[in-house]
Design an enzyme around this catalytic site. Structure first.
Site, PDB file in Angstrom:
ATOM      1  N   ALA A 181      -8.879  19.623  -1.508  1.00 25.33           N
ATOM      2  CA  ALA A 181      -8.015  20.807  -0.941  1.00 25.33           C
ATOM      3  C   ALA A 181      -8.022  20.620   0.447  1.00 25.33           C
ATOM      4  O   ALA A 181      -7.071  20.966   0.994  1.00 25.33           O
ATOM      5  CB  ALA A 181      -8.470  21.993  -1.502  1.00 25.33           C
ATOM      6  N   GLY A 218     -11.436  13.002 -14.220  1.00 27.32           N
ATOM      7  CA  GLY A 218     -11.009  12.579 -12.888  1.00 27.32           C
ATOM      8  C   GLY A 218      -9.330  12.870 -12.513  1.00 27.32           C
ATOM      9  O   GLY A 218      -8.821  13.298 -13.726  1.00 27.32           O
ATOM     10  N   CYS A 223      -9.761  24.914  -7.574  1.00 27.32           N
ATOM     11  CA  CYS A 223     -11.092  24.850  -7.145  1.00 27.32           C
ATOM     12  C   CYS A 223     -11.716  26.428  -7.597  1.00 27.32           C
ATOM     13  O   CYS A 223     -12.854  26.407  -7.846  1.00 27.32           O
ATOM     14  CB  CYS A 223     -11.459  24.680  -5.699  1.00 27.32           C
ATOM     15  SG  CYS A 223     -10.452  25.535  -4.633  1.00 27.32           S
ATOM     16  N   HIS A 269      -1.391  22.790  -2.631  1.00 31.57           N
ATOM     17  CA  HIS A 269      -2.096  22.826  -1.413  1.00 31.57           C
ATOM     18  C   HIS A 269      -1.430  22.085  -0.146  1.00 31.57           C
ATOM     19  O   HIS A 269      -0.831  22.839   0.659  1.00 31.57           O
ATOM     20  CB  HIS A 269      -3.489  22.339  -1.204  1.00 31.57           C
ATOM     21  CG  HIS A 269      -4.303  22.815  -2.371  1.00 31.57           C
ATOM     22  ND1 HIS A 269      -4.706  24.231  -2.512  1.00 31.57           N
ATOM     23  CD2 HIS A 269      -5.056  22.233  -3.468  1.00 31.57           C
ATOM     24  CE1 HIS A 269      -5.538  24.285  -3.360  1.00 31.57           C
ATOM     25  NE2 HIS A 269      -5.733  23.436  -4.091  1.00 31.57           N
ATOM     26  N   PRO A 289       9.858   5.379   7.365  1.00 27.04           N
ATOM     27  CA  PRO A 289       9.670   5.952   8.452  1.00 27.04           C
ATOM     28  C   PRO A 289      10.017   7.416   8.380  1.00 27.04           C
ATOM     29  O   PRO A 289       9.483   8.406   8.725  1.00 27.04           O
ATOM     30  CB  PRO A 289      10.753   5.268   9.563  1.00 27.04           C
ATOM     31  CG  PRO A 289      11.545   4.392   8.740  1.00 27.04           C
ATOM     32  CD  PRO A 289      10.712   3.997   7.487  1.00 27.04           C
ATOM     33  N   ALA A 294       3.909  11.599   3.436  1.00 26.07           N
ATOM     34  CA  ALA A 294       3.169  12.454   2.082  1.00 26.07           C
ATOM     35  C   ALA A 294       1.873  12.842   2.444  1.00 26.07           C
ATOM     36  O   ALA A 294       1.268  12.597   3.540  1.00 26.07           O
ATOM     37  CB  ALA A 294       2.867  11.112   1.180  1.00 26.07           C
ATOM     38  N   ALA A 295       1.315  13.658   1.663  1.00 31.05           N
ATOM     39  CA  ALA A 295       0.011  14.463   1.852  1.00 31.05           C
ATOM     40  C   ALA A 295      -0.553  14.882   0.896  1.00 31.05           C
ATOM     41  O   ALA A 295       0.060  15.080  -0.436  1.00 31.05           O
ATOM     42  CB  ALA A 295       0.457  15.496   2.934  1.00 31.05           C
ATOM     43  N   GLY A 296      -1.794  15.053   0.842  1.00 28.92           N
ATOM     44  CA  GLY A 296      -2.621  15.780  -0.405  1.00 28.92           C
ATOM     45  C   GLY A 296      -3.119  14.922  -1.573  1.00 28.92           C
ATOM     46  O   GLY A 296      -3.499  13.592  -1.172  1.00 28.92           O
ATOM     47  N   ASP A 297      -3.050  15.329  -2.557  1.00 34.12           N
ATOM     48  CA  ASP A 297      -3.829  14.291  -3.553  1.00 34.12           C
ATOM     49  C   ASP A 297      -2.740  13.062  -4.123  1.00 34.12           C
ATOM     50  O   ASP A 297      -3.446  12.150  -4.855  1.00 34.12           O
ATOM     51  CB  ASP A 297      -4.144  15.303  -4.771  1.00 34.12           C
ATOM     52  CG  ASP A 297      -5.393  16.189  -4.556  1.00 34.12           C
ATOM     53  OD1 ASP A 297      -5.853  16.160  -3.480  1.00 34.12           O
ATOM     54  OD2 ASP A 297      -5.708  16.872  -5.647  1.00 34.12           O
ATOM     55  N   ASP A 301     -21.220  12.471 -19.932  1.00 29.86           N
ATOM     56  CA  ASP A 301     -20.613  11.819 -18.739  1.00 29.86           C
ATOM     57  C   ASP A 301     -21.186  10.175 -19.143  1.00 29.86           C
ATOM     58  O   ASP A 301     -22.268  10.006 -19.646  1.00 29.86           O
ATOM     59  CB  ASP A 301     -21.018  12.323 -17.558  1.00 29.86           C
ATOM     60  CG  ASP A 301     -20.329  11.501 -16.543  1.00 29.86           C
ATOM     61  OD1 ASP A 301     -19.348  12.032 -15.733  1.00 29.86           O
ATOM     62  OD2 ASP A 301     -20.538  10.327 -15.936  1.00 29.86           O
TER      63      ASP A 301
END
Length: 452
Positions: free
Chosen positions: A298, A242, A42, A10, A273, A277-280, A177
């Site tokens: 997402a 998880g 998903c 994503h 600098p 980073a991005a996402g999970d 669970d």
């Protein structure tokens, strides 16, 4: 400008596409260890359940589309080392075994997350599967066709969606669970209790408050899940415990949370600098608490990936933070939530209060009308909205997006009572149910002014 991107789901896809469009002269190389990109994980339960017939619809980009943008896409390549001081990375071609070094001016880390796999006796047995990517989903479908009894470990969104899909395909299903409730991170008990009842009415066996201790098998195949309270015979196990961020490549080089999630500023920069980073793989700013939190969704990923590209050369658009807004459909119930549950707010040490509304969403003089259940959580002293949850047989989940905006803008539950919503008998009542929840939360007395 030489840009290296590690990981392409994503966040990675959003970052790459937008970088290519914004900086036509940039030399972009993406490293992806899988043989596909941009898979919508998903949608796994919908694919497993047969709702989605063509899995190609779960991909929203391809190496060919990236190549058309001038991006060099190295599929089946694993990055084995990143040296941020030298601005270099080492990669291995997983097909040929070839290893080589590359350099970068800007590094974008969109390595995502990976399912948590507990170190338990019997974990290596055949028939214990993960649910994360396209290859996982195909393996689940293939093996599920051959078995009768399926056990899902983990009652989060993915686990609950999978047990529904398996049950609808005629399987005998058990959901295990360690918590006493399903979906406990997303919903309070007033919402999880009726969902649990619905699952049980459909024949799903709930084994809650049970921690998995080991797996047992015969001839190398899993046949039993052993928990703190007993044993469950099974033919197949799906682990949905998880996720952990995939950030080993930058360990010790950038600031991280204890779980390894990379910390970024408002412009998606890490503590270095030219490393973004991005996402999970990231920690994000969680508006209800004002703290960094790990919330792999997402929606967060695509926003963050887009912002990486926008801020790659200069700081232009800051990240607004998140409320962790999410939704799920279980059988006939449409459910959504945003921000903190009441349980989560109290666990944070916040003095939280809540209001619960159960009403019909539109006038009773209409031919049909459905009940809606809404809960709004707010801070007692400031009256600031902290979170909300909704459930109905009617799809009213978009209302949670409205509350998400309220939280984003630090609105109070008193203001919620008087927000301007339209009225039309087909859709709602003169007082929208969100208004009504706010009205119900108003103080029961009004202090008279003191005259001196």
């Amino acid at each position: 400008m030489k840009v290296a991107v590690i990981g392409c789901t994503h966040a990675g896809t959003a970052a790459i596409v937008n970088t290519a469009q914004l900086y036509p002269d940039a030399q972009i190389t993406v490293y992806e260890r899988n043989d596909n990109i941009s898979f919508l994980s998903c949608g796994i339960a919908l694919y497993v359940g047969g709702v989605v017939k063509d899995p190609q619809g779960l991909f929203y980009s391809s190496p060919e589309q990236l190549a058309a943008l001038g991006v060099q896409t190295k599929m089946r390549h694993e990055v084995t080392n990143v040296d941020t001081a030298r601005r270099t990375l080492k990669a291995r071609n997983l097909t040929t075994g070839e290893e080589f070094e590359d350099t970068y001016d800007k590094l974008i880390m969109t390595t995502g997350s990976w399912p948590i796999v507990p170190k338990l006796e019997g974990i290596e047995l055949e028939g214990i599967l993960l649910s994360k990517n396209y290859n996982h989903s195909n393996t689940i479908i293939e093996q599920a066709q051959k078995v009768k009894r399926i056990t899902v470990v983990g009652a989060g969104y993915i686990g609950v969606e999978l047990v529904e899909a398996f049950q609808m395909n005629g399987k005998e299903v058990t959901l295990i669970d360690g918590e006493e409730r399903i979906l406990s991170k997303y919903l309070d008990e007033e919402f999880t209790a009726p969902i649990q009842q619905s699952l049980e009415e459909h024949g799903i066996r709930l084994a809650l408050g049970e921690k998995v201790a080991a797996f047992a098998g015969e001839n190398g195949k899993v046949t039993k899940v052993i928990t703190s309270k007993g044993e469950h015979e099974t033919d197949l196990v799906i682990l949905c415990i998880g996720f952990r961020p995939n950030t080993e490549l930058l360990k010790g080089q950038v600031d991280m949370l204890p779980n390894g999630a990379i910390m970024v500023n408002d412009y998606m920069q890490t503590s270095l600098p030219d490393v973004y980073a991005a996402g999970d793989s990231c920690a994000i700013h969680y508006n209800p608490t004002g703290k960094h939190a790990y919330i792999p969704l997402a929606t967060n990923a695509v926003r963050m990936g887009t912002l990486v590209a926008r801020n790659l050369v200069s700081n232009t658009i800051p990240y607004m933070g998140t409320q962790g807004t999410s939704g799920i459909k279980i059988y006939e119930d449409n459910i959504a939530g945003t921000g903190l549950t009441e349980d989560a707010a109290k666990a944070e040490g916040m003095d939280a209060e809540s209001v619960m509304l159960i009403d019909n969403y539109r006038p009773e003089f209409m031919p049909t009308f459905e009940q809606v259940q809404v809960k709004v959580v707010f801070e007692r002293a400031t009256r600031r909205i902290l979170g909300a949850q909704i459930m109905s047989k009617m799809d009213l989940t978009q209302s949670i997006n409205t509350v998400s905006v309220c939280i984003q803008n630090k609105m109070t539950v008193d203001q919620l009572a008087f927000i301007d919503f339209f009225f039309q008998p087909h859709y709602n009542k003169p007082w929208n149910f969100l208004n009504t929840a706010g009205l119900q939360a108003l103080p029961k007395t009004v202090k008279e002014p003191v005259h001196v």
